[in-house]
Design a protein around this motif. Structure first.
Motif, PDB file in Angstrom:
ATOM      1  N   UNK A 139       0.812  -1.223   0.000  1.00 48.23           N
ATOM      2  CA  UNK A 139       0.000   0.000   0.000  1.00 48.23           C
ATOM      3  C   UNK A 139       0.846   1.274   0.000  1.00 48.23           C
ATOM      4  N   UNK A 140       2.167   1.135   0.097  1.00 47.22           N
ATOM      5  CA  UNK A 140       3.038   2.302  -0.008  1.00 47.22           C
ATOM      6  C   UNK A 140       3.467   2.538  -1.459  1.00 47.22           C
ATOM      7  N   UNK A 141       3.144   1.603  -2.363  1.00 46.91           N
ATOM      8  CA  UNK A 141       3.451   1.843  -3.799  1.00 46.91           C
ATOM      9  C   UNK A 141       2.237   1.547  -4.680  1.00 46.91           C
ATOM     10  N   UNK A 142       1.075   2.059  -4.264  1.00 45.93           N
ATOM     11  CA  UNK A 142      -0.145   2.012  -5.080  1.00 45.93           C
ATOM     12  C   UNK A 142      -0.680   0.593  -5.271  1.00 45.93           C
ATOM     13  N   UNK A 143      -0.390  -0.255  -4.294  1.00 42.30           N
ATOM     14  CA  UNK A 143      -0.978  -1.592  -4.242  1.00 42.30           C
ATOM     15  C   UNK A 143      -1.970  -1.654  -3.095  1.00 42.30           C
ATOM     16  N   UNK A 144      -2.523  -2.841  -2.860  1.00 44.37           N
ATOM     17  CA  UNK A 144      -3.544  -2.980  -1.806  1.00 44.37           C
ATOM     18  C   UNK A 144      -2.961  -2.966  -0.394  1.00 44.37           C
ATOM     19  N   UNK A 145      -3.778  -2.586   0.566  1.00 46.92           N
ATOM     20  CA  UNK A 145      -3.381  -2.630   1.978  1.00 46.92           C
ATOM     21  C   UNK A 145      -3.428  -4.062   2.498  1.00 46.92           C
ATOM     22  N   UNK A 146      -2.650  -4.315   3.535  1.00 47.35           N
ATOM     23  CA  UNK A 146      -2.670  -5.646   4.142  1.00 47.35           C
ATOM     24  C   UNK A 146      -1.917  -6.696   3.335  1.00 47.35           C
ATOM     25  N   UNK A 147      -1.024  -6.267   2.461  1.00 47.12           N
ATOM     26  CA  UNK A 147      -0.164  -7.202   1.718  1.00 47.12           C
ATOM     27  C   UNK A 147       1.264  -6.669   1.752  1.00 47.12           C
ATOM     28  N   UNK A 148       2.160  -7.492   2.200  1.00 46.92           N
ATOM     29  CA  UNK A 148       3.574  -7.115   2.209  1.00 46.92           C
ATOM     30  C   UNK A 148       4.388  -8.303   1.759  1.00 46.92           C
ATOM     31  N   UNK A 149       5.680  -8.132   1.818  1.00 46.19           N
ATOM     32  CA  UNK A 149       6.526  -9.279   1.488  1.00 46.19           C
ATOM     33  C   UNK A 149       7.875  -9.122   2.154  1.00 46.19           C
ATOM     34  N   UNK A 150       8.486 -10.282   2.349  1.00 45.80           N
ATOM     35  CA  UNK A 150       9.838 -10.312   2.893  1.00 45.80           C
ATOM     36  C   UNK A 150      10.717 -11.091   1.930  1.00 45.80           C
ATOM     37  N   UNK A 151      11.795 -10.458   1.487  1.00 46.42           N
ATOM     38  CA  UNK A 151      12.835 -11.192   0.755  1.00 46.42           C
ATOM     39  C   UNK A 151      13.703 -11.882   1.799  1.00 46.42           C
ATOM     40  N   UNK A 152      13.916 -13.188   1.619  1.00 47.75           N
ATOM     41  CA  UNK A 152      14.807 -13.941   2.514  1.00 47.75           C
ATOM     42  C   UNK A 152      15.840 -14.635   1.648  1.00 47.75           C
ATOM     43  N   UNK A 153      17.070 -14.201   1.768  1.00 51.41           N
ATOM     44  CA  UNK A 153      18.136 -14.752   0.930  1.00 51.41           C
ATOM     45  C   UNK A 153      18.268 -16.250   1.179  1.00 51.41           C
ATOM     46  N   UNK A 154      18.463 -16.976   0.095  1.00 52.35           N
ATOM     47  CA  UNK A 154      18.601 -18.427   0.222  1.00 52.35           C
ATOM     48  C   UNK A 154      19.702 -18.768   1.221  1.00 52.35           C
ATOM     49  N   UNK A 155      19.420 -19.684   2.138  1.00 51.77           N
ATOM     50  CA  UNK A 155      20.411 -20.063   3.141  1.00 51.77           C
ATOM     51  C   UNK A 155      20.241 -19.314   4.452  1.00 51.77           C
ATOM     52  N   UNK A 156      19.415 -18.268   4.459  1.00 54.37           N
ATOM     53  CA  UNK A 156      19.166 -17.528   5.698  1.00 54.37           C
ATOM     54  C   UNK A 156      18.071 -18.260   6.471  1.00 54.37           C
ATOM     55  N   UNK A 157      18.375 -18.655   7.676  1.00 56.13           N
ATOM     56  CA  UNK A 157      17.387 -19.421   8.441  1.00 56.13           C
ATOM     57  C   UNK A 157      16.475 -18.480   9.210  1.00 56.13           C
ATOM     58  N   UNK A 158      15.179 -18.543   8.903  1.00 60.67           N
ATOM     59  CA  UNK A 158      14.181 -17.704   9.552  1.00 60.67           C
ATOM     60  C   UNK A 158      13.120 -18.618  10.143  1.00 60.67           C
TER      61      UNK A 158
END
Ligand SMILES: *Cc1c(COP(=O)(O)O)cnc(C)c1O
Length: 388
Positions: A205-224
């Motif tokens: 929603x900060x770049x003209x998309x819908x509210x309540x949707x985000x994303x996290x990039x997680x680099x391969x090999x990073x344990x989350x």
């Protein structure tokens, strides 16, 4: 042109309207394409295909692999997942987290929670422009450091941090590095390889998309460690039936923002510079944040001798939507943690004003805003110096 209702909307750092073409992309997934992506039949497969394509589109924008993207329920959730996810997964490696004093509350409150659970958190101080240096980060890293989390661009003051340089240091020292890039999403470089980040949060929603949707990039090999448990969606990193329309809309909005970025940035920056010059020509107005290392659409000030809240209400009366940039809860206004970290006294921080531009804003809107500001400020100041 102002919005259809005539409002001059100068609060794009708070949120943006969802673009009509993005809404159009989302609509079928509320309707005939309503299948659950986990279902085996064709209708389910179509939803899964849409989710997969969204991962691919985001991966192109971020220069990463589709499998490195986790869709979430917004920017706050992405920040929580990054910070708690790493802290819990890395507990044996260390219990020390490095962040800054000016993060968004989604980061600060999460770090405070971890402190209550026994983690140690270093809150790096910032200079008068709200910047940290790579040297500060390097000096704070110990062999107990499990995570560095530093925002890309600040929501209140627009200041951009030297993320690539900090990323290089973290990678040298083998410390996972997360950046809250929510404010940077539409505007600045998001190549995760160039930035050398291990995790990066965005919010649609900060770049003209819908509210309540985000994303996290997680680099391969990073344990989350996943923070929401249940099904195996998003490769076991975020359980729950996917927000298919939201994910489709987020990916398309990011694609559009990235393709229009250069042209739109140039336009917004020129307007922003006009706005800043006009505001600074008014008496006792100061720019907050960095003069050049700042988001192209972002202008923020302190206005001496006025209460931020009455200024916002008076602007609203003439059809201008603006913000103080600070968290004000109903009734009592706390001085912004960002402005106080920059050494701005509480008395000046009370007159904080944030004007953030976007698609709908034109040169005419800037002129109108400056004219109104020139009318309102003297009136408010006259009121505030009158004896009660
Ligand atoms: C808006 C914002 C968030 C929170 O994102 P939501 O999608 O509203 O939860 C986090 N960090 C920054 C810097 C923001 O500006």
């Amino acid at each position: 042109m102002a919005l259809d209702n005539g409002v001059i909307y100068l609060d794009h750092s708070a949120t943006t309207p969802t673009r009509p073409e993005v809404v159009a992309r989302m609509l079928p997934y509320f309707g005939e394409l309503f299948g659950n992506p986990s279902s085996i039949y064709t209708l389910g497969r179509k939803s899964l295909d849409a989710i997969d394509s969204a991962h691919e589109a985001v991966a192109r924008a971020l220069n990463c692999r589709p499998t490195e993207i986790v869709f979430t329920g917004g920017g706050s959730e992405a920040d929580n997942l990054a910070i708690k996810g790493i802290a819990y997964a890395q507990r044996r490696r260390g219990d020390h987290i490095i962040t800054t004093a000016i993060e968004h509350h989604a980061v600060l409150r999460t770090c405070e929670r971890l402190e209550q659970e026994g983690y140690r958190v270093t809150y790096l101080p910032v200079d008068e422009y709200g910047r940290v240096t790579p040297e500060q980060v390097e000096a704070a890293i110990t062999d107990q450091t499990a995570l560095v989390t530093i925002m890309y661009a600040n929501n209140e003051i627009g200041t951009i941090q030297p993320i690539a340089e900090i990323g290089r240091i973290c990678r040298e020292r083998r410390v996972p590095f997360h950046t809250d890039a929510v404010q940077a999403g539409g505007q600045i470089e998001l190549d995760v390889a160039a930035l050398q980040v291990d995790m990066l949060s965005l919010s649609a929603h900060k770049f003209y998309g819908p509210k309540g949707v985000g994303l996290l990039y997680v680099r391969q090999g990073t344990r989350v460690q996943p923070q929401t448990l249940g099904g195996s969606q998003e490769r076991n990193r975020r359980a729950g039936t996917e927000n298919v329309p939201g994910v489709v809309g987020a990916a398309y909005a990011l694609e559009l923002a990235r393709s229009e970025r250069e042209r739109e940035n140039a336009r917004l920056q020129a307007l922003r510079d006009q706005l800043i010059a006009g505001m600074l020509a008014l008496p006792d107005v100061r720019l907050t944040g960095h003069p050049t290392e700042r988001l192209p659409q972002h202008a923020s000030f302190t206005v001496a001798g006025v209460e931020g809240e009455s200024l916002l209400l008076n602007l609203d009366l003439v059809g201008i939507a603006a913000s103080s940039g600070s968290a004000c809860t109903t009734g009592d206004i706390e001085p912004s943690h960002v402005l106080s970290a920059m050494g701005i006294p509480a008395s000046a921080a009370r007159g904080a004003l944030r004007l953030t531009l976007g698609h709908s804003v034109t040169e005419e809107d800037i002129a109108t805003t400056l004219q109104r500001m020139g009318e309102i400020l003297p009136r408010l100041r006259a009121l505030s110096t009158q004896p009660a």
